[in-house]
Design an enzyme around this catalytic site. Sequence first.
Site, PDB file in Angstrom:
ATOM      1  N   TYR A 100     -31.263   2.782  -1.370  1.00 31.39           N
ATOM      2  CA  TYR A 100     -31.069   2.295  -2.737  1.00 31.39           C
ATOM      3  C   TYR A 100     -31.708   3.245  -3.739  1.00 31.39           C
ATOM      4  O   TYR A 100     -32.762   3.836  -3.462  1.00 31.39           O
ATOM      5  CB  TYR A 100     -31.738   0.932  -2.913  1.00 31.39           C
ATOM      6  CG  TYR A 100     -30.946  -0.236  -2.373  1.00 31.39           C
ATOM      7  CD1 TYR A 100     -29.939  -0.807  -3.126  1.00 31.39           C
ATOM      8  CD2 TYR A 100     -31.240  -0.773  -1.136  1.00 31.39           C
ATOM      9  CE1 TYR A 100     -29.230  -1.903  -2.649  1.00 31.39           C
ATOM     10  CE2 TYR A 100     -30.533  -1.863  -0.646  1.00 31.39           C
ATOM     11  CZ  TYR A 100     -29.531  -2.424  -1.418  1.00 31.39           C
ATOM     12  OH  TYR A 100     -28.833  -3.495  -0.940  1.00 31.39           O
ATOM     13  N   HIS A 114     -24.075  -6.577  -2.564  1.00 38.98           N
ATOM     14  CA  HIS A 114     -24.540  -7.765  -3.292  1.00 38.98           C
ATOM     15  C   HIS A 114     -23.549  -8.092  -4.413  1.00 38.98           C
ATOM     16  O   HIS A 114     -23.099  -7.186  -5.115  1.00 38.98           O
ATOM     17  CB  HIS A 114     -25.908  -7.503  -3.918  1.00 38.98           C
ATOM     18  CG  HIS A 114     -27.001  -7.234  -2.923  1.00 38.98           C
ATOM     19  ND1 HIS A 114     -27.854  -8.223  -2.493  1.00 38.98           N
ATOM     20  CD2 HIS A 114     -27.386  -6.103  -2.288  1.00 38.98           C
ATOM     21  CE1 HIS A 114     -28.726  -7.691  -1.632  1.00 38.98           C
ATOM     22  NE2 HIS A 114     -28.465  -6.410  -1.487  1.00 38.98           N
ATOM     23  N   TYR A 131     -29.807  -0.560   6.616  1.00 35.98           N
ATOM     24  CA  TYR A 131     -31.138  -0.028   6.293  1.00 35.98           C
ATOM     25  C   TYR A 131     -32.233  -0.911   6.879  1.00 35.98           C
ATOM     26  O   TYR A 131     -32.063  -2.115   7.043  1.00 35.98           O
ATOM     27  CB  TYR A 131     -31.317   0.146   4.782  1.00 35.98           C
ATOM     28  CG  TYR A 131     -31.184  -1.108   3.937  1.00 35.98           C
ATOM     29  CD1 TYR A 131     -32.258  -1.977   3.753  1.00 35.98           C
ATOM     30  CD2 TYR A 131     -29.995  -1.395   3.280  1.00 35.98           C
ATOM     31  CE1 TYR A 131     -32.143  -3.108   2.953  1.00 35.98           C
ATOM     32  CE2 TYR A 131     -29.866  -2.525   2.479  1.00 35.98           C
ATOM     33  CZ  TYR A 131     -30.942  -3.369   2.320  1.00 35.98           C
ATOM     34  OH  TYR A 131     -30.817  -4.478   1.534  1.00 35.98           O
ATOM     35  N   HIS A 161     -23.982  -4.133   3.612  1.00 36.26           N
ATOM     36  CA  HIS A 161     -23.606  -5.249   2.731  1.00 36.26           C
ATOM     37  C   HIS A 161     -23.526  -4.793   1.289  1.00 36.26           C
ATOM     38  O   HIS A 161     -24.119  -3.786   0.912  1.00 36.26           O
ATOM     39  CB  HIS A 161     -24.619  -6.403   2.849  1.00 36.26           C
ATOM     40  CG  HIS A 161     -25.996  -6.003   2.425  1.00 36.26           C
ATOM     41  ND1 HIS A 161     -26.869  -5.368   3.260  1.00 36.26           N
ATOM     42  CD2 HIS A 161     -26.644  -6.124   1.239  1.00 36.26           C
ATOM     43  CE1 HIS A 161     -28.005  -5.119   2.623  1.00 36.26           C
ATOM     44  NE2 HIS A 161     -27.896  -5.557   1.390  1.00 36.26           N
ATOM     45  N   ARG A 179     -31.053  -4.486   7.933  1.00 36.06           N
ATOM     46  CA  ARG A 179     -29.960  -5.221   7.292  1.00 36.06           C
ATOM     47  C   ARG A 179     -28.623  -4.636   7.730  1.00 36.06           C
ATOM     48  O   ARG A 179     -28.470  -3.414   7.765  1.00 36.06           O
ATOM     49  CB  ARG A 179     -30.018  -5.097   5.757  1.00 36.06           C
ATOM     50  CG  ARG A 179     -31.226  -5.652   5.025  1.00 36.06           C
ATOM     51  CD  ARG A 179     -31.435  -7.151   5.072  1.00 36.06           C
ATOM     52  NE  ARG A 179     -30.266  -8.014   5.237  1.00 36.06           N
ATOM     53  CZ  ARG A 179     -29.484  -8.452   4.264  1.00 36.06           C
ATOM     54  NH1 ARG A 179     -29.691  -8.101   3.019  1.00 36.06           N
ATOM     55  NH2 ARG A 179     -28.485  -9.270   4.510  1.00 36.06           N
TER      56      ARG A 179
HETATM   57 FE   LIG Z   1     -29.438  -5.132  -0.011  1.00 36.59          FE
END
Ligand SMILES: [Fe+3]
Lengths: 208, 241
Positions: free
Chosen positions: B107, B161, B146, B159, B156
Site C-alpha cells: 500500500y 476495499h 500481503y 482484495h 491477507r
Molecule cells: Fe487491505
Amino acid sequence: MVQKLDALKESASQTAGPYVHIGLTPNWADIGGVYSEDLGRTMVDPRATGERIVVKGSIFDGSGTPLKDALIEIWQADASGLHNSPLEKRGEADPHFTGWGRQPTDGVSGEYRFETIKPGRVPHKGGRLMAPHITFWIVARGINIGLHTRMYFADEEAANAECPVLARIEHKTRIPTLMARRAEENGSAVYTFDIRLQGEGETIFFDV
Amino acid sequence: MPDEGSFFQRDRSWHPPAFTPQYKTSVLRSPRYPLLSLDNTISEITGPRFGHSRIGPLDNDLIRNYAKAGDPIGQRIVVHGRVLDENARPVAGTLLEFWQANAGGRYRHKKEAYVAALDPNFGGCGRTVTDEEGRYWFRTVKPGAYPWPNGVNDWRPAHIHFSVFGHAFAQRLITQMYFEGDPMIWQCPIVSTITDRSAIEQLVAALDRNATLPMDALAYKFDIVLRGRRSTPFESRPEGN
Ligand SMILES: [Fe+3]
C-alpha cells in the site's frame, strides 16, 4: 420445502482496515493529484445560514487509548431541520450546506474536528420533534461493521427532555454518552464529543 | 414505490459481529453493550448524493490516475458489476470508492511496513458513480496478497476495499472484494469474521471472460447488495411507543 423468498442478502461488511485513508481521504494520506479535494472536507459554504460550530473529540478503545487510524462521517440537518438529500420530502434544504462531512482522526493526537453548523430539529415519525443531533458513522481497523451513533447537544436541555429517541433509552445513566459539551474557543462555539468504544462510559451505538 | 419506506432490519448474523478474537484489533474496539435498536427516522432514511459532475475522467482508471511515467506493473484487470438493493432493484447514481495494494501487495501509506516495493505509477484509489441500471466499471491492476501483523504469519488474500453510499445513510457500507479461486480467502482471520460461508462467497468476484478488454485486461464481476426498503410510505406508519 417451501418456496424461496425473492429478497437478496445485503453484502456482508468487512473492516475498513488501516489504510482506509488511501481510498477515502487520499490527499490527507499524501496521495496527491488524484482528486482535487478530499470529499467531505468542507461542509459549509460562506453563504450558509445557521450558527457555525466546531465539533471535535477523540475515539477511545477499551484500554482508553485514542484511535489514530479511524475515519468518521457525519450526517445532519441544516439550521432549519432539513437534509440536503433527494429523499428529503419536506422542503428544500439550504444549498450552501452539504450536511455531510468526513474526517480522519489525527495520526498523532487522535483528535477529529468538523466545522459545521448547528442543526435544527427534525421530526420523528408521527411528527414529534427530536432534539438537534448529528449522526456519526465510525469505521477503522478492528471495527468489523461501521458503528452508528448520535451526538446530541448538552445545552439543549428542553429539546433533549422531549426527544422521542432519547426517551426510549432504558438505561438513563448511558444518555450522557451521547451529549457534547459546549465551550467557547476564540469566540466560536466548540462542542466536544468523545466516543468510547468499550469499557466505562461506553457510548451508545445504534442498530439503525 | 422505491425510496419511500423504512429499511429492512439488518441481518446481524450475516454480518461479522464486533468482537472476533481471531482478528486481534477487534478485541478492544468492539462495543460490549448490545446495539440500541433505532426505528429509522428522517435522519437515517436520507443521505448525501454525489453527482457524476464531481467525478474526473480518470477517477475510475487506477492504471492512469496516478501514473507519472508509464503504466503500473501488474496484471491489468477490469472490475465491473451492479449495485442492487435487497429487493433486487438497481441503486442508481451512488458513489463507489475503492482502494487497494499494488501488484506486489504494497500500500502507498506511511504506516505500511511490508518490504514489497512501491510502484511509482500506482496510487491505489479510485471512484465512480453507478448508472441508471446500477452498473459500475473501473480498471486497475490485480492487487497482491500481503502479510499483516496479527498472528506472526498472517496474510491477507488479494482484495479490493469498497465503500458504498446507497441513497440513505442507513445503507452506508464498507466491504472487501476477493478473487475467484484464491485459496487464501479461506485462511484469513478477517474474512473469517463472517461466519456464514455463503456470505463470504457473496464477496468473491467471478472471473468474467465476456467482460475482458481483449489484449488489455482480464475482468472480474462483483455485484454489491445494499439494504432494501419497505414499499409502504414512511409517513403513513402509525407512531409507535
Ligand atoms: Fe487491505
